[in-house]
Scaffold this active site. Structure first.
Site, PDB file in Angstrom:
ATOM      1  N   VAL A   2      37.713  75.137  27.429  1.00 28.25           N
ATOM      2  CA  VAL A   2      38.268  73.798  27.681  1.00 28.25           C
ATOM      3  C   VAL A   2      37.676  72.786  26.699  1.00 28.25           C
ATOM      4  O   VAL A   2      37.287  71.685  27.067  1.00 28.25           O
ATOM      5  CB  VAL A   2      38.036  73.339  29.144  1.00 28.25           C
ATOM      6  CG1 VAL A   2      38.971  74.037  30.066  1.00 28.25           C
ATOM      7  CG2 VAL A   2      36.587  73.561  29.570  1.00 28.25           C
ATOM      8  N   THR A   5      38.932  80.553  23.346  1.00 31.24           N
ATOM      9  CA  THR A   5      37.615  80.653  22.723  1.00 31.24           C
ATOM     10  C   THR A   5      37.681  81.468  21.429  1.00 31.24           C
ATOM     11  O   THR A   5      38.717  81.997  21.058  1.00 31.24           O
ATOM     12  CB  THR A   5      36.605  81.318  23.671  1.00 31.24           C
ATOM     13  OG1 THR A   5      36.851  82.740  23.708  1.00 31.24           O
ATOM     14  CG2 THR A   5      36.720  80.752  25.084  1.00 31.24           C
ATOM     15  N   GLY A  25      34.875  65.623  10.406  1.00 32.59           N
ATOM     16  CA  GLY A  25      35.308  66.686  11.296  1.00 32.59           C
ATOM     17  C   GLY A  25      36.338  67.634  10.728  1.00 32.59           C
ATOM     18  O   GLY A  25      37.005  68.353  11.485  1.00 32.59           O
ATOM     19  N   ASP A  74      36.450  83.690   7.993  1.00 35.85           N
ATOM     20  CA  ASP A  74      37.545  83.372   8.905  1.00 35.85           C
ATOM     21  C   ASP A  74      38.886  83.616   8.213  1.00 35.85           C
ATOM     22  O   ASP A  74      39.826  84.151   8.805  1.00 35.85           O
ATOM     23  CB  ASP A  74      37.434  81.924   9.364  1.00 35.85           C
ATOM     24  CG  ASP A  74      38.476  81.563  10.412  1.00 35.85           C
ATOM     25  OD1 ASP A  74      38.353  82.037  11.552  1.00 35.85           O
ATOM     26  OD2 ASP A  74      39.428  80.828  10.088  1.00 35.85           O
ATOM     27  N   LYS A 125      42.043  86.583   9.102  1.00 34.68           N
ATOM     28  CA  LYS A 125      43.485  86.365   9.180  1.00 34.68           C
ATOM     29  C   LYS A 125      44.242  87.384   8.331  1.00 34.68           C
ATOM     30  O   LYS A 125      45.294  87.882   8.734  1.00 34.68           O
ATOM     31  CB  LYS A 125      43.820  84.936   8.748  1.00 34.68           C
ATOM     32  CG  LYS A 125      43.214  83.868   9.651  1.00 34.68           C
ATOM     33  CD  LYS A 125      43.414  82.475   9.082  1.00 34.68           C
ATOM     34  CE  LYS A 125      42.705  81.428   9.916  1.00 34.68           C
ATOM     35  NZ  LYS A 125      42.832  80.067   9.346  1.00 34.68           N
TER      36      LYS A 125
END
Length: 368
Positions: free
Chosen positions: A12, A95, A209, A223, A227
């Site tokens: 969340v 997550t 950010g 990362d 993919k």
């Protein structure tokens, strides 16, 4: 008669809260009976599974006194709880937790469908990838993970359609990191020049950010590589492990061993300007060839070769002209020399939540 649908959500944060907000806008949403974050769990009382959890922030949902509040539950207990509901159930995993992804077969075997942007289950060892889909068949459950590649870009569904209809995929290449796309576009624009230092760009992106809290999680390329692994597996190339091919890291070797603690991150950012000369050299090498520098991944299907790293690309090409977005070019026998191109923004909480919602709606339709 319509089958009742029940929902459990784990995670969340930014994506999870945006997803909850979008759930509240559905005319006939599934009944939310479990909401979990890293340290706590909310659930509906059994055996009635009523009341359901409101589609609200964690703090607001936790105010409902009739809900069961507990510490974080292990994946096996979450699976057992969802599987015992009197209808079809769906797990939405927001997550990036490997342990939860490794438990997907447990959920699926028990008939709990899975919707997730979590790349771990689909890019770890090939045995887990295969077990996930075999368990879905045995449990008569569904797996949707469109958002693991390209955010809301329909990369995986398009590739599956191409394969299913008999097209021959020859090559796939593109930029699958919005962060690296943005950084390199500002470092070396497709049209024009820039004298900004690489370390300054990374520092600014972190401050606003646009990177992970630890920018090394973007700069190491891992990362991005995950993919590509997912893409390769979807089109039938069995990449056995995440380290099956080399990935060029943009982290200077001298800084690669710094700890992932707050102190380590701070030291990395402080030391990074000393290594700007390396990225300047890469930029100059591209400029001497009349090209621009980009971080690109590619899959050559006939040779099964996968590459991830800095490349010199032609000025004016779709990859050269990126402005922080993601792009995938798919070369196939049917499309010939003109690839099928998917391009657009790929990230952000609300955008990712929208992609998850699209997958959830597909699952709900198939489970009715």
């Amino acid at each position: 008669m319509t089958t009742p649908l029940y929902l459990g959500i784990v995670g969340v944060g930014g994506v999870g809260n945006a997803f909850l907000e979008q759930l509240g806008q559905l005319p006939n949403p599934p009944k939310l009976i479990l909401l979990a974050r890293s340290s706590q769990t909310l659930s509906s009382p059994v055996p009635a599974y009523s009341p359901s959890i409101p589609f609200a922030t964690w703090e607001d949902a936790a105010k409902l006194p009739s809900l069961v509040k507990s510490d974080a539950l292990p994946p096996t207990e979450i699976a057992a709880f969802l599987a015992s509901a009197p209808g079809r159930t769906i797990l939405v995993d927001n997550t990036s937790d490997l342990a939860l992804a490794q438990a997907y077969p447990i959920f699926l075997e028990r008939g709990v469908s899975v919707v997730t942007p979590n790349k771990k289950g689909f890019s770890e060892d090939i045995t887990l990838f295969n077990d996930i889909f075999a368990s879905a068949v045995r449990g008569n459950a569904l797996v949707y993970h469109q958002c693991t590649v390209g955010g809301t870009l329909p990369v995986l569904s398009t590739l599956r359609d191409l394969v299913a209809t008999g097209d021959e995929i020859i090559r796939i290449e593109g930029v699958l990191s919005g962060t690296l796309s943005l950084l390199l576009c500002e470092f070396m624009p497709g049209n024009g020049t820039s004298n900004v230092r690489w370390s300054s760009l990374v520092s600014h992106a972190k401050e606003i950010g646009h990177t992970e809290p630890d920018p090394r999680d973007d700069l190491n390329g891992l990362d991005f590589a995950r993919k590509l692994i997912i893409i390769a597996r979807v089109i039938g190339i069995e990449v056995t492990r995440p380290d099956s091919f080399p990935v060029e890291s943009l982290i200077p070797d001298e800084l690669s061993s710094l700890p992932s603690s707050a102190g380590g991150i701070s030291e990395f950012m402080n030391e990074l300007p000393k290594y700007d000369v390396k990225m300047d050299a890469a930029k100059n090498a591209a400029r001497e060839q009349g090209k621009v520098l980009r971080y690109v991944g590619s899959i050559d299907v006939p040779t099964r070769a996968i590459e991830v790293g800095l490349r010199h690309v032609e000025k004016g090409s779709p990859i050269a002209n990126l402005q922080g977005s993601q792009i995938v070019s798919i070369y196939t026998k049917r499309y010939g020399a003109n690839p099928l191109i998917l391009q657009g923004g790929g990230g952000g909480g609300e955008v990712t939540a929208m992609g998850l919602m699209a997958d959830l709606l597909k699952v709900m339709e198939r489970l009715k």
